[in-house]
Design a protein around this motif. Structure first.
Motif, PDB file in Angstrom:
ATOM      1  N   UNK A 184      -3.674 -27.700 -27.469  1.00  0.00           N
ATOM      2  CA  UNK A 184      -3.463 -27.595 -26.019  1.00  0.00           C
ATOM      3  C   UNK A 184      -3.067 -26.182 -25.603  1.00  0.00           C
ATOM      4  N   UNK A 185      -2.274 -25.496 -26.444  1.00  0.00           N
ATOM      5  CA  UNK A 185      -1.851 -24.137 -26.093  1.00  0.00           C
ATOM      6  C   UNK A 185      -3.034 -23.173 -26.083  1.00  0.00           C
ATOM      7  N   UNK A 186      -3.874 -23.254 -27.119  1.00  0.00           N
ATOM      8  CA  UNK A 186      -5.042 -22.366 -27.194  1.00  0.00           C
ATOM      9  C   UNK A 186      -5.996 -22.633 -26.034  1.00  0.00           C
ATOM     10  N   UNK A 187      -6.275 -23.916 -25.781  1.00  0.00           N
ATOM     11  CA  UNK A 187      -7.174 -24.267 -24.679  1.00  0.00           C
ATOM     12  C   UNK A 187      -6.580 -23.846 -23.339  1.00  0.00           C
ATOM     13  N   UNK A 188      -5.244 -24.021 -23.188  1.00  0.00           N
ATOM     14  CA  UNK A 188      -4.590 -23.634 -21.938  1.00  0.00           C
ATOM     15  C   UNK A 188      -4.713 -22.143 -21.701  1.00  0.00           C
ATOM     16  N   UNK A 189      -4.463 -21.350 -22.738  1.00  0.00           N
ATOM     17  CA  UNK A 189      -4.542 -19.885 -22.587  1.00  0.00           C
ATOM     18  C   UNK A 189      -5.953 -19.467 -22.179  1.00  0.00           C
ATOM     19  N   UNK A 190      -6.952 -20.022 -22.880  1.00  0.00           N
ATOM     20  CA  UNK A 190      -8.344 -19.672 -22.564  1.00  0.00           C
ATOM     21  C   UNK A 190      -8.705 -20.139 -21.149  1.00  0.00           C
ATOM     22  N   UNK A 191      -8.350 -21.409 -20.843  1.00  0.00           N
ATOM     23  CA  UNK A 191      -8.688 -21.976 -19.542  1.00  0.00           C
ATOM     24  C   UNK A 191      -8.019 -21.249 -18.398  1.00  0.00           C
ATOM     25  N   UNK A 192      -6.712 -20.950 -18.554  1.00  0.00           N
ATOM     26  CA  UNK A 192      -5.974 -20.266 -17.499  1.00  0.00           C
ATOM     27  C   UNK A 192      -6.526 -18.852 -17.296  1.00  0.00           C
ATOM     28  N   UNK A 193      -6.840 -18.174 -18.401  1.00  0.00           N
ATOM     29  CA  UNK A 193      -7.400 -16.831 -18.309  1.00  0.00           C
ATOM     30  C   UNK A 193      -8.729 -16.838 -17.539  1.00  0.00           C
ATOM     31  N   UNK A 194      -9.566 -17.833 -17.850  1.00  0.00           N
ATOM     32  CA  UNK A 194     -10.850 -17.954 -17.148  1.00  0.00           C
ATOM     33  C   UNK A 194     -10.625 -18.207 -15.661  1.00  0.00           C
ATOM     34  N   UNK A 195      -9.694 -19.129 -15.318  1.00  0.00           N
ATOM     35  CA  UNK A 195      -9.439 -19.455 -13.914  1.00  0.00           C
ATOM     36  C   UNK A 195      -8.867 -18.258 -13.164  1.00  0.00           C
ATOM     37  N   UNK A 196      -7.992 -17.482 -13.820  1.00  0.00           N
ATOM     38  CA  UNK A 196      -7.436 -16.304 -13.163  1.00  0.00           C
ATOM     39  C   UNK A 196      -8.525 -15.266 -12.909  1.00  0.00           C
ATOM     40  N   UNK A 197      -9.445 -15.109 -13.843  1.00  0.00           N
ATOM     41  CA  UNK A 197     -10.548 -14.161 -13.656  1.00  0.00           C
ATOM     42  C   UNK A 197     -11.444 -14.568 -12.488  1.00  0.00           C
ATOM     43  N   UNK A 198     -11.626 -15.880 -12.323  1.00  0.00           N
ATOM     44  CA  UNK A 198     -12.459 -16.330 -11.190  1.00  0.00           C
ATOM     45  C   UNK A 198     -11.793 -16.076  -9.847  1.00  0.00           C
ATOM     46  N   UNK A 199     -10.445 -15.986  -9.858  1.00  0.00           N
ATOM     47  CA  UNK A 199      -9.719 -15.736  -8.602  1.00  0.00           C
ATOM     48  C   UNK A 199      -9.715 -14.250  -8.285  1.00  0.00           C
ATOM     49  N   UNK A 200      -9.248 -13.434  -9.291  1.00  0.00           N
ATOM     50  CA  UNK A 200      -9.208 -11.992  -9.043  1.00  0.00           C
ATOM     51  C   UNK A 200      -9.025 -11.243 -10.367  1.00  0.00           C
ATOM     52  N   UNK A 201      -9.975 -10.478 -10.806  1.00  0.00           N
ATOM     53  CA  UNK A 201      -9.878  -9.748 -12.082  1.00  0.00           C
ATOM     54  C   UNK A 201      -8.728  -8.746 -12.118  1.00  0.00           C
ATOM     55  N   UNK A 202      -8.439  -8.053 -10.984  1.00  0.00           N
ATOM     56  CA  UNK A 202      -7.391  -7.036 -10.970  1.00  0.00           C
ATOM     57  C   UNK A 202      -6.021  -7.651 -11.239  1.00  0.00           C
ATOM     58  N   UNK A 203      -5.702  -8.746 -10.532  1.00  0.00           N
ATOM     59  CA  UNK A 203      -4.407  -9.401 -10.762  1.00  0.00           C
ATOM     60  C   UNK A 203      -4.340  -9.986 -12.172  1.00  0.00           C
ATOM     61  N   UNK A 204      -5.477 -10.424 -12.694  1.00  0.00           N
ATOM     62  CA  UNK A 204      -5.509 -10.935 -14.077  1.00  0.00           C
ATOM     63  C   UNK A 204      -5.167  -9.816 -15.052  1.00  0.00           C
ATOM     64  N   UNK A 205      -5.707  -8.615 -14.813  1.00  0.00           N
ATOM     65  CA  UNK A 205      -5.420  -7.471 -15.670  1.00  0.00           C
ATOM     66  C   UNK A 205      -3.933  -7.127 -15.635  1.00  0.00           C
ATOM     67  N   UNK A 206      -3.338  -7.156 -14.445  1.00  0.00           N
ATOM     68  CA  UNK A 206      -1.905  -6.875 -14.309  1.00  0.00           C
ATOM     69  C   UNK A 206      -1.076  -7.880 -15.116  1.00  0.00           C
ATOM     70  N   UNK A 327       0.020 -17.942 -13.544  1.00  0.00           N
ATOM     71  CA  UNK A 327       0.886 -17.017 -14.284  1.00  0.00           C
ATOM     72  C   UNK A 327       1.928 -17.798 -15.081  1.00  0.00           C
ATOM     73  N   UNK A 328       2.507 -18.792 -14.423  1.00  0.00           N
ATOM     74  CA  UNK A 328       3.485 -19.648 -15.112  1.00  0.00           C
ATOM     75  C   UNK A 328       2.814 -20.405 -16.257  1.00  0.00           C
ATOM     76  N   UNK A 329       1.651 -20.955 -15.984  1.00  0.00           N
ATOM     77  CA  UNK A 329       0.926 -21.713 -17.006  1.00  0.00           C
ATOM     78  C   UNK A 329       0.410 -20.828 -18.130  1.00  0.00           C
ATOM     79  N   UNK A 330       0.313 -19.533 -17.892  1.00  0.00           N
ATOM     80  CA  UNK A 330      -0.187 -18.615 -18.919  1.00  0.00           C
ATOM     81  C   UNK A 330       0.904 -18.248 -19.919  1.00  0.00           C
ATOM     82  N   UNK A 331       2.126 -18.022 -19.425  1.00  0.00           N
ATOM     83  CA  UNK A 331       3.222 -17.643 -20.326  1.00  0.00           C
ATOM     84  C   UNK A 331       3.762 -18.824 -21.126  1.00  0.00           C
TER      85      UNK A 331
END
Length: 626
Positions: A184-206, A327-331
């Motif tokens: 679940x942790x690995x899938x969550x990290x990948x999934x959350x990263x993908x969802x953040x990129x779809x919202x805004x790449x710049x904020x994802x980079x930060x 962000x919360x779900x990523x950490x």
């Protein structure tokens, strides 16, 4: 409870050694020596559950995916609400509550499906982990019966018990928690990263740039706390050892007035445990505040950056809200991965100890060409050579012939090889040269259980289990009637003692049999041997723990029991074996003299020297008493 049921969990072993659940098990934080090899064995063992594990994987991924998509959908409701309020204020429109309700219902559906998938995944993983524990315990229990006696003489009983209890439990808990959490942790990290990129790449980079800060702080905390956790477990083991020794030897502590010294030792160890425990708990407790600080820092950065972008129309308010949630779900899963790494290390260390035992060399398989019922009970020792360490032989060249129905006494100083001969006779070990034959058949031609069914044993170290006196006697013959049990008790001169107890034959013997005396325990084991009614007997100092008067009565019972049976008697008190048909005098692993009691006294050799020294000691003791 029946004797058969009770026999499944004996408290004391008949060949010596006390069992115990001491601190000899695996400690948290301990690492496997061969991580790759251990994981390969564990994966191979769990291949039988591959369908169930595949189902767990599918449902764990599905649950995580549905949970991950939720904030993005929820953000649409926030955006719709915000746009509606702005339109209402500007007089250009109104809030579309129907659309918001549809989005919220859809979000609820996602979370319900996620919860259902999580339930199925948890139920399946719990079943698999407990089934794994069940099969490992079964395999270990079966393995114990195939292990050579030498293994248990080289390794402590507590260590073996720890593998079947502590290590299996640790493995089961680690499988249940660690594997699911890892997925679940690995899938969550990948999934959350993908969802953040779809919202805004710049904020994802930060957000990703901030991540190494939290990881670095976590590694510092883990490194600092690990040594204190290890010290805590080590000191906890010392505490357990002190408590176990103090309670098991409570009478000795009181007899030598060592209460104060014992308390001082405990207090000193307890202080060290307190010191390491609070440090480990405090330092490890810093992890959550640190992660909270980093997360809040991320929230601030995202809020500021998102507000700036929202003003410019680059991003919607709902996307900002969703991103903050991501962000919360990523950490969180990153923190869980650091915890999972420790859990997986414990799992690997526990699995390594389990497979180390399961892979240990077993007794050589039986090549059965003879059966006990077809063999007479004459025994031949032909040039027997044996050593527990092949380089240091205990028995050099032992030869003797025992006729069926004879009583053979083995005498000699400590370390002469008397008990070793009994172990060879029972095939606890096999001879390294020469042979031992029963009825003309080499012992290795019999199945071990068939061979041992010929012998009844009464040992100096009494073995009784937690149960009634009736069940302990019946252990010699599980289908014996109450009348047969009572008859055996009478023959062993223990019937009168049992009748004086409030519950008679139904009196419960406690865990360490301390509620009856040593002599009474010995009488019960003799009654058990009488009830077993085996064709051959082994008596290892069978009357050493009884008084002189009782010894005479027991000797009469034993004489009746041994009549017509081939019997091997190990004795230090030579007065008890004067009627033996043949006395074998052993010294340094060889027979130095043999004959009857009278013949050996007339010979005036080593046996006469032993007998006369004991006779002189008896006279001295009698004079001192007067």
């Amino acid at each position: 409870m029946s004797a058969q049921t009770k026999a499944g969990a004996p408290r004391r072993g008949p060949m010596g050694g006390h069992g115990g659940h001491g601190p000899g098990g695996m400690m948290p934080g301990e690492k496997a020596k061969d991580l790759k090899g251990t994981l390969k064995k564990l994966v191979g063992f769990m291949g039988r559950f591959k369908v169930g594990i595949a189902v767990v994987l599918v449902f764990a991924v599905a649950s995580t995916v549905f949970t991950t998509v939720g904030p993005k959908v929820m953000g649409q409701a926030t955006t719709e609400l915000f746009n509606g309020i702005v339109a209402k204020i500007g007089g250009t429109g109104d809030i579309n509550f129907d659309l918001i309700a549809q989005i919220l219902l859809f979000t609820m559906g996602l979370y319900l499906i996620s919860a259902a998938c999580s339930f199925v995944q948890g139920w399946m993983m719990s079943s698999i982990s407990q089934r794994t524990c069940y099969e490992l315990r079964r395999d270990i229990a079966s393995k114990i019966d195939r292990m050579p006696m030498g293994y248990f003489e080289r390794n402590s009983v507590g260590d073996t018990l720890s593998r079947i209890t502590n290590d299996v439990d640790t493995l089961g808990q680690s499988l249940n928690q660690g594997i699911t959490q890892l997925i679940t942790s690995v899938v969550s990290i990948i999934g959350v990263l993908v969802m953040m990129l779809t919202i805004n790449p710049l904020m994802t980079l930060i957000t990703v740039v901030i991540l190494p800060i939290s990881l670095g702080l976590i590694m510092i905390v883990v490194k600092k706390s690990q040594k204190f956790f290890f010290a805590q477990q080590k000191t906890l083991g010392e505490i357990n050892g002190i408590v176990e020794e103090t309670f098991s030897g409570h009478a000795i502590v009181k007899a030598f007035n060592r209460e104060d010294g014992t308390v001082d030792t405990f207090n000193e160890t307890n202080a060290r445990l307190y010191n390491s425990a609070w440090k480990s708990q405090f330092i490890s407790g810093l992890m959550q505040p640190i992660m909270g600080f980093v997360s809040n820092l991320g929230y601030v950065v995202v809020a500021i950056t998102g507000s700036f972008m929202a003003v410019q129309g680059i991003i919607t308010v709902g996307d900002i809200q969703a991103f903050i949630q991501y962000v919360k779900n990523f950490t969180q899963p990153i923190t869980q991965l650091t915890q999972v790494s420790n859990v997986l290390q414990q799992m690997a260390a526990a699995a390594e100890r389990i497979f180390e035992f399961l892979d240990a060399p077993e007794e050589e398989p039986d090549h059965v060409t003879a059966r006990s019922e077809d063999a007479c009970c004459g025994v031949e020792f032909e040039h027997v050579h044996f050593g527990y360490d092949p380089e240091r032989p205990v028995i050099e060249d032992f030869s003797a012939t025992v006729e069926e129905g004879q009583t053979i006494a083995l005498v000699g100083p400590t370390g002469a090889g008397k008990t070793t001969m009994v172990k060879l006779l029972m095939r606890f070990y096999d001879v390294q040269a020469g042979s031992i034959k029963i009825g003309g058949h080499d012992l290795r031609e019999f199945a071990r259980d068939d061979l041992r069914s010929m012998f009844g044993m009464v040992l100096q170290d009494t073995w009784l289990f937690n149960g009634t006196i009736r069940d302990n006697i019946r252990y010699g013959k599980l289908d014996a009637t109450d009348e047969e049990v009572e008859a055996a008790a009478k023959a062993a001169y223990v019937y009168h003692f049992i009748q004086t107890l409030p519950a008679g034959f139904d009196t419960e013997i406690n865990e360490d049999a301390s509620n009856i005396s040593q002599g009474q325990r010995q009488l019960l084991t003799i009654a058990r041997a009488i009830l077993a009614d085996r064709r051959m007997l082994i008596l290892d100092e069978a009357t050493s723990s009884v008084d002189t008067r009782t010894e005479e009565r027991i000797q009469k019972a034993m004489d009746n029991l041994m009549a017509g049976r081939t019997s091997f008697v190990i004795a230090h008190r030579l007065s008890t074996i004067r009627s033996a048909n043949l006395i074998l005098v052993m010294r340094d692993g060889d027979i130095v003299e043999q004959g009857t009691h009278e013949q050996l006294l007339e010979l005036g050799g080593f046996y006469a020297e032993l007998y006369n020294s004991q006779f002189a000691e008896t006279i001295d003791e009698a004079e001192e008493e007067r």
